[in-house]
Design a protein around this motif. Structure first.
Motif, short mmCIF file in Angstrom:
data_model
loop_
_atom_site.label_atom_id
_atom_site.label_comp_id
_atom_site.label_asym_id
_atom_site.label_seq_id
_atom_site.Cartn_x
_atom_site.Cartn_y
_atom_site.Cartn_z
N GLY A 78 0.82 -1.22 0.00
CA GLY A 78 0.00 0.00 0.00
C GLY A 78 0.84 1.25 0.00
O GLY A 78 0.59 2.19 0.76
N LYS A 79 1.87 1.29 -0.85
CA LYS A 79 2.85 2.37 -0.80
C LYS A 79 2.23 3.75 -1.01
O LYS A 79 2.60 4.71 -0.33
N CYS A 80 1.29 3.86 -1.93
CA CYS A 80 0.68 5.18 -2.19
C CYS A 80 -0.10 5.67 -0.97
O CYS A 80 0.04 6.81 -0.56
N SER A 81 -0.90 4.78 -0.40
CA SER A 81 -1.67 5.19 0.78
C SER A 81 -0.76 5.45 1.97
O SER A 81 -1.08 6.27 2.84
N CYS A 110 6.61 10.76 12.38
CA CYS A 110 6.48 9.34 12.01
C CYS A 110 5.84 8.53 13.13
O CYS A 110 5.12 7.56 12.86
N ASP A 111 6.10 8.91 14.37
CA ASP A 111 5.42 8.24 15.48
C ASP A 111 3.92 8.49 15.41
O ASP A 111 3.11 7.58 15.67
N ALA A 112 3.54 9.71 15.05
CA ALA A 112 2.13 10.05 14.93
C ALA A 112 1.47 9.28 13.79
O ALA A 112 0.32 8.84 13.90
N ARG A 169 -5.21 3.23 6.31
CA ARG A 169 -6.34 4.09 6.67
C ARG A 169 -6.27 4.44 8.16
O ARG A 169 -5.54 3.80 8.92
N THR A 170 -7.06 5.42 8.55
CA THR A 170 -7.15 5.78 9.96
C THR A 170 -7.73 4.61 10.74
O THR A 170 -8.77 4.07 10.38
N GLY A 171 -7.05 4.22 11.80
CA GLY A 171 -7.51 3.09 12.61
C GLY A 171 -6.45 2.01 12.72
O GLY A 171 -5.32 2.17 12.25
N TYR A 184 -2.52 5.46 11.76
CA TYR A 184 -2.91 4.69 10.58
C TYR A 184 -2.60 3.20 10.72
O TYR A 184 -1.65 2.81 11.39
N GLY A 185 -3.45 2.39 10.06
CA GLY A 185 -3.25 0.96 10.02
C GLY A 185 -3.55 0.43 8.63
O GLY A 185 -4.24 1.07 7.84
N LEU A 186 -3.01 -0.74 8.31
CA LEU A 186 -3.21 -1.36 7.01
C LEU A 186 -4.50 -2.16 7.04
O LEU A 186 -4.60 -3.18 7.70
#
Length: 207
Positions: A51-54, A110-112, A125-127, A117-119
């Motif tokens: 998911g490189k773009c996302s 990057c920590d944020a 996506r957020t979550g 975000y999760g895959l």
């Protein structure tokens, strides 16, 4: 390499060099080539991400949010020294073009990203990410690693864009994912709601 040049073979192993089947220069050359291949393999694994773009969009969106949360500041006072008369000297640097501003924007970025975000279904996506806890932790580290890498690769470009006002006046996603790293979102529609699993499979390409 030093042992190959001076030491004999271990007991029970053929002495390829002594028997003339393999000469020393070729042995050293082979070892050097093998080392290069191993390093390249490790680098490829470190740079690969699903998911490189996302993932790029997640980093850009977080940087955009950091920009929007900035508070107005006037100058950075660099007059930290005193001359022979006890008078402070140095420079007053405008905050918007200071290195301090750039550092503060990227601090904790990057920590944020990893926290937010999760895959999910091949898209960041957020979550939380799909899968069990151990897998989610690994995916978070993967996203954070990608974030650190892309920020480092684009550091000079992002800094110039920030000081020139481009980073503020234009969408960060466009700059980071479409201009500075176009391969990350090659063939992926700008509208993230239109991204499909088929498209996301193309995102698995290495940089």
């Amino acid at each position: 390499v030093a042992c190959v040049s001076r030491c004999g073979p271990e007991p029970g192993t053929p002495d390829l060099i002594g028997e003339g089947l393999l000469d020393r220069p070729n042995t050293m050359r082979f070892q050097n080539v093998l080392l290069v291949v191993l390093i390249a393999s490790v680098t490829t694994l470190a740079s690969a991400i699903d998911g490189k773009c996302s993932a790029c969009v997640a980093v850009a969106s977080s940087l955009q949010a950091a920009l929007e949360l900035e508070r107005p500041r006037v100058h950075v006072d660099m007059r930290g020294r005193l001359d022979s008369k006890g008078k402070r000297y140095g420079k007053l640097i405008e905050y918007k073009v200071s290195e301090l501003r750039f550092v503060e924007l990227l601090e904790g970025l990057c920590d944020a990203v990893g926290e937010k975000y999760g895959l999910q279904g091949g898209i960041w996506r957020t979550g939380k990410s799909d899968g069990k806890l151990a897998q989610r932790k690994a995916l978070r580290k993967e996203l954070e690693g990608y974030c650190h890498r892309i920020v480092e690769e684009q550091e000079d470009l992002l800094q110039s864009a920030l000081y020139g006002g481009t980073l503020v006046n234009e969408e960060v996603e466009t700059l980071m994912c479409r201009v500075y790293s176009p391969k990350d979102c090659d063939g992926v529609a700008k509208d993230r709601d239109d991204e499909t699993s088929e498209t996301s499979s193309d995102e698995k390409k290495d940089l």
